[in-house]
Design an enzyme around this catalytic site. Structure first.
Site, PDB file in Angstrom:
ATOM      1  N   ASN A 143     -32.591  91.163  19.912  1.00  0.00           N
ATOM      2  CA  ASN A 143     -31.546  90.240  19.466  1.00  0.00           C
ATOM      3  C   ASN A 143     -30.240  90.753  20.057  1.00  0.00           C
ATOM      4  O   ASN A 143     -29.592  91.632  19.497  1.00  0.00           O
ATOM      5  CB  ASN A 143     -31.502  90.203  17.941  1.00  0.00           C
ATOM      6  CG  ASN A 143     -30.473  89.229  17.390  1.00  0.00           C
ATOM      7  OD1 ASN A 143     -29.584  88.787  18.108  1.00  0.00           O
ATOM      8  ND2 ASN A 143     -30.581  88.927  16.110  1.00  0.00           N
ATOM      9  N   LYS A 182     -29.964  94.415  18.622  1.00  0.00           N
ATOM     10  CA  LYS A 182     -30.927  94.705  17.557  1.00  0.00           C
ATOM     11  C   LYS A 182     -32.319  94.730  18.181  1.00  0.00           C
ATOM     12  O   LYS A 182     -32.627  93.917  19.051  1.00  0.00           O
ATOM     13  CB  LYS A 182     -30.876  93.633  16.468  1.00  0.00           C
ATOM     14  CG  LYS A 182     -29.598  93.592  15.664  1.00  0.00           C
ATOM     15  CD  LYS A 182     -29.673  92.507  14.603  1.00  0.00           C
ATOM     16  CE  LYS A 182     -28.389  92.407  13.809  1.00  0.00           C
ATOM     17  NZ  LYS A 182     -28.430  91.311  12.800  1.00  0.00           N
ATOM     18  N   ARG A 232     -34.278  86.600  20.553  1.00  0.00           N
ATOM     19  CA  ARG A 232     -33.427  85.595  19.929  1.00  0.00           C
ATOM     20  C   ARG A 232     -32.532  84.994  20.998  1.00  0.00           C
ATOM     21  O   ARG A 232     -31.828  85.696  21.713  1.00  0.00           O
ATOM     22  CB  ARG A 232     -32.555  86.228  18.844  1.00  0.00           C
ATOM     23  CG  ARG A 232     -31.583  85.227  18.207  1.00  0.00           C
ATOM     24  CD  ARG A 232     -30.509  85.927  17.419  1.00  0.00           C
ATOM     25  NE  ARG A 232     -29.558  84.986  16.852  1.00  0.00           N
ATOM     26  CZ  ARG A 232     -28.252  85.232  16.740  1.00  0.00           C
ATOM     27  NH1 ARG A 232     -27.755  86.371  17.161  1.00  0.00           N
ATOM     28  NH2 ARG A 232     -27.440  84.340  16.208  1.00  0.00           N
ATOM     29  N   HIS A 287     -28.130  79.872  13.275  1.00  0.00           N
ATOM     30  CA  HIS A 287     -28.758  80.776  12.293  1.00  0.00           C
ATOM     31  C   HIS A 287     -30.137  80.271  11.879  1.00  0.00           C
ATOM     32  O   HIS A 287     -30.628  80.571  10.789  1.00  0.00           O
ATOM     33  CB  HIS A 287     -27.869  80.952  11.044  1.00  0.00           C
ATOM     34  CG  HIS A 287     -26.610  81.711  11.306  1.00  0.00           C
ATOM     35  ND1 HIS A 287     -25.380  81.324  10.802  1.00  0.00           N
ATOM     36  CD2 HIS A 287     -26.377  82.835  12.026  1.00  0.00           C
ATOM     37  CE1 HIS A 287     -24.453  82.172  11.203  1.00  0.00           C
ATOM     38  NE2 HIS A 287     -25.033  83.109  11.947  1.00  0.00           N
ATOM     39  N   LEU A 292     -24.272  84.307   4.930  1.00  0.00           N
ATOM     40  CA  LEU A 292     -22.900  84.789   4.961  1.00  0.00           C
ATOM     41  C   LEU A 292     -22.849  86.180   5.558  1.00  0.00           C
ATOM     42  O   LEU A 292     -23.427  87.126   5.008  1.00  0.00           O
ATOM     43  CB  LEU A 292     -22.309  84.807   3.544  1.00  0.00           C
ATOM     44  CG  LEU A 292     -22.417  83.498   2.750  1.00  0.00           C
ATOM     45  CD1 LEU A 292     -21.814  83.686   1.363  1.00  0.00           C
ATOM     46  CD2 LEU A 292     -21.737  82.353   3.494  1.00  0.00           C
ATOM     47  N   ARG A 337     -14.088  84.322  13.751  1.00  0.00           N
ATOM     48  CA  ARG A 337     -14.084  82.933  14.229  1.00  0.00           C
ATOM     49  C   ARG A 337     -13.414  82.020  13.211  1.00  0.00           C
ATOM     50  O   ARG A 337     -13.522  82.225  12.004  1.00  0.00           O
ATOM     51  CB  ARG A 337     -15.518  82.464  14.489  1.00  0.00           C
ATOM     52  CG  ARG A 337     -16.124  83.017  15.759  1.00  0.00           C
ATOM     53  CD  ARG A 337     -17.596  82.656  15.883  1.00  0.00           C
ATOM     54  NE  ARG A 337     -18.460  83.751  15.486  1.00  0.00           N
ATOM     55  CZ  ARG A 337     -19.772  83.637  15.334  1.00  0.00           C
ATOM     56  NH1 ARG A 337     -20.367  82.473  15.521  1.00  0.00           N
ATOM     57  NH2 ARG A 337     -20.492  84.688  14.982  1.00  0.00           N
ATOM     58  N   ASP A 343     -14.338  92.848   8.178  1.00  0.00           N
ATOM     59  CA  ASP A 343     -15.367  93.406   7.298  1.00  0.00           C
ATOM     60  C   ASP A 343     -15.015  93.085   5.848  1.00  0.00           C
ATOM     61  O   ASP A 343     -13.976  93.527   5.339  1.00  0.00           O
ATOM     62  CB  ASP A 343     -15.453  94.921   7.505  1.00  0.00           C
ATOM     63  CG  ASP A 343     -16.662  95.543   6.816  1.00  0.00           C
ATOM     64  OD1 ASP A 343     -17.001  95.115   5.701  1.00  0.00           O
ATOM     65  OD2 ASP A 343     -17.259  96.470   7.398  1.00  0.00           O
ATOM     66  N   GLY A 378     -23.691  87.807   1.893  1.00  0.00           N
ATOM     67  CA  GLY A 378     -24.452  87.124   0.842  1.00  0.00           C
ATOM     68  C   GLY A 378     -25.377  88.041   0.079  1.00  0.00           C
ATOM     69  O   GLY A 378     -25.563  87.893  -1.132  1.00  0.00           O
ATOM     70  N   ASN A 428     -24.981  91.411  -0.220  1.00  0.00           N
ATOM     71  CA  ASN A 428     -24.372  92.637  -0.729  1.00  0.00           C
ATOM     72  C   ASN A 428     -23.090  92.463  -1.531  1.00  0.00           C
ATOM     73  O   ASN A 428     -22.696  93.391  -2.248  1.00  0.00           O
ATOM     74  CB  ASN A 428     -24.084  93.585   0.445  1.00  0.00           C
ATOM     75  CG  ASN A 428     -25.351  94.025   1.147  1.00  0.00           C
ATOM     76  OD1 ASN A 428     -26.190  94.697   0.568  1.00  0.00           O
ATOM     77  ND2 ASN A 428     -25.506  93.624   2.407  1.00  0.00           N
ATOM     78  N   GLU A 450     -34.675  88.147  10.485  1.00  0.00           N
ATOM     79  CA  GLU A 450     -34.824  87.398  11.729  1.00  0.00           C
ATOM     80  C   GLU A 450     -35.831  88.056  12.666  1.00  0.00           C
ATOM     81  O   GLU A 450     -36.558  87.371  13.396  1.00  0.00           O
ATOM     82  CB  GLU A 450     -33.466  87.278  12.417  1.00  0.00           C
ATOM     83  CG  GLU A 450     -32.470  86.431  11.643  1.00  0.00           C
ATOM     84  CD  GLU A 450     -31.063  86.536  12.199  1.00  0.00           C
ATOM     85  OE1 GLU A 450     -30.442  85.476  12.407  1.00  0.00           O
ATOM     86  OE2 GLU A 450     -30.586  87.668  12.422  1.00  0.00           O
TER      87      GLU A 450
END
Length: 408
Positions: free
Chosen positions: A11, A18, A94, A182, A210, A242, A284, A331, A333, A380
């Protein structure tokens, strides 16, 4: 790597790679997953292995990850060290954009690669890096099957009204339409719901992916019917760097009145906006939650506001709501974001259990909530591994004895 056939998943992001190594028996099982981050700058390597093996993390030298090719070589050296008898039989990639044609995983051929390069303007900060990862993998494993898994494919079931813009029809025919992204993450969540909560899966579900990239998807019976991202992965929710949704007239203003070039506008929208631009501090969410400054709090406020606004719109598209699922880095954490999204949303059927939310339970709604609220970690890499195995199995079943198509 000589004996045991395995699947490698890749990815490739703009400055990250990744990777995962999976056994390819009846069901792919992760042997190792990892990340090379900050490629070309101050690179780091993180990896985790099977049960009982400690995770690994270290800084890399610039030479170890100066580009995607060297980053892949570094990752492969680590995998060879831990799994010397593994043989990479298939590599799953990906790929962010599959355009209107690719609605499922595809074996990579020169013709497919040419089409994916043509789609690069549709995803300018993602697609070129995805393709660079493919080129590096082909060079490293010239005899392995290479498989592309598209982030847009899951959304090809959208109805026309969610796919189109109110432009002259010939632009739609040229590919200017809403695609949604996504998709690999949403595919995984849909599968997990089907496995663990089939009644919820059969109903009206909104999934909020998220993270540094953020979007939401409305599913009916496990299939995407609407999503917040559009022609590119810039639309919809504000993200780490973004803008998310923005009036196109802002582009005209920036070019005509501020004297910016299109490349400068693109850089502004993709890399200097979102949570980073609003806060002036960080992209972050953990840093923003800890900062407590006015600008950090306002960035969080805007992020939550847009999620809630899209939540209402997607619920309208579904005709109601049976479940809301959080996934992605934020989402999964951030209990604060989950709580603030659900606060005061009883009108849509959401009643959050604060104790369950704080504990990070899978179900974080109260027993009396009309719609279930859930947290499901996405995966993923596993979706890519499963898809790669399926392509290999189909090749074996349909074309036994045919030589592999070499990728160039």
């Amino acid at each position: 790597m000589t004996n045991t056939p395995v699947a490698l998943t890749l990815n490739a992001g703009s400055s990250s790679l990744k990777f995962g190594l999976f056994s390819i028996g009846a069901t792919p099982v992760a042997m190792a997953v990892g990340l090379v981050d900050s490629i070309g700058r101050t690179p780091t390597l993180k990896a985790s292995f099977g049960a009982g093996m400690p995770p690994l993390g270290r800084d890399l030298t610039p030479a170890e990850a100066s580009d995607h090719k060297s980053a892949l070589a570094t990752a492969l050296a680590l995998l060879r060290q831990h799994f010397p008898e593994a043989q990479v039989a298939v590599v799953g990639h990906r790929v962010v954009h599959g355009g209107p044609s690719y609605d499922g995983p595809m074996r990579l051929t020169p013709q497919v690669m040419a089409e994916l390069r043509r789609l690069s303007p549709f995803a300018p900060i993602h697609q070129p890096h995805n393709l660079a990862g493919i080129d590096a993998a082909v060079a490293a494993f010239p005899d392995a099957v290479q498989v592309a898994c598209f982030d847009t494919a899951f959304h090809r079931s959208h109805p026309w009204v969610n796919d189109t813009f109110a432009l002259p029809r010939d632009y739609y025919d040229k590919g200017v339409r809403r695609y949604g992204f996504h998709g690999l993450s949403y595919d995984y969540i849909s599968g997990e719901l089907n496995r663990t909560a089939p009644l919820i899966h059969a109903g009206r579900v909104i999934v909020a992916h998220l993270g540094n990239g953020a979007s939401m998807c409305a599913m009916l019976g496990g299939r995407s019917v609407a999503s917040t991202m559009g022609f590119t992965a810039l639309d919809g929710l504000p993200m780490g760097t973004r803008t998310g949704q923005i009036d196109p007239g802002v582009i005209f203003y920036l070019v005509q009145q501020e004297g910016m070039t299109i490349d400068e506008v693109r850089d502004l929208f993709y890399t200097r906006s979102g949570l980073l631009g609003l806060s002036g501090l960080s992209n972050d969410m953990r840093a923003l939650e800890a900062a407590g400054s006015t600008q950090a709090n306002e960035a969080i406020d805007y992020f939550v506001f847009r999620i809630r606004r899209e939540l209402g719109g997607l619920a309208a598209a579904l005709g109601g709501l049976d479940a809301l699922v959080f996934c992605g880095g934020i989402g999964e954490n951030s209990r604060l974001i989950r709580e603030r999204v659900c606060e005061g949303m009883g009108w849509i059927g959401l009643d959050l259990d604060r104790a369950r939310n704080a504990a990070g339970d899978t179900v974080i709604s109260t027993d009396m909530s009309r719609a279930r609220v859930m947290v499901i970690p996405t995966n993923e890499e596993l979706v890519i591994a499963r898809a790669a195995k399926k392509v290999v199995d189909a090749d074996s079943a349909c074309a036994a004895g045919r030589p592999n198509v070499r990728n160039t």
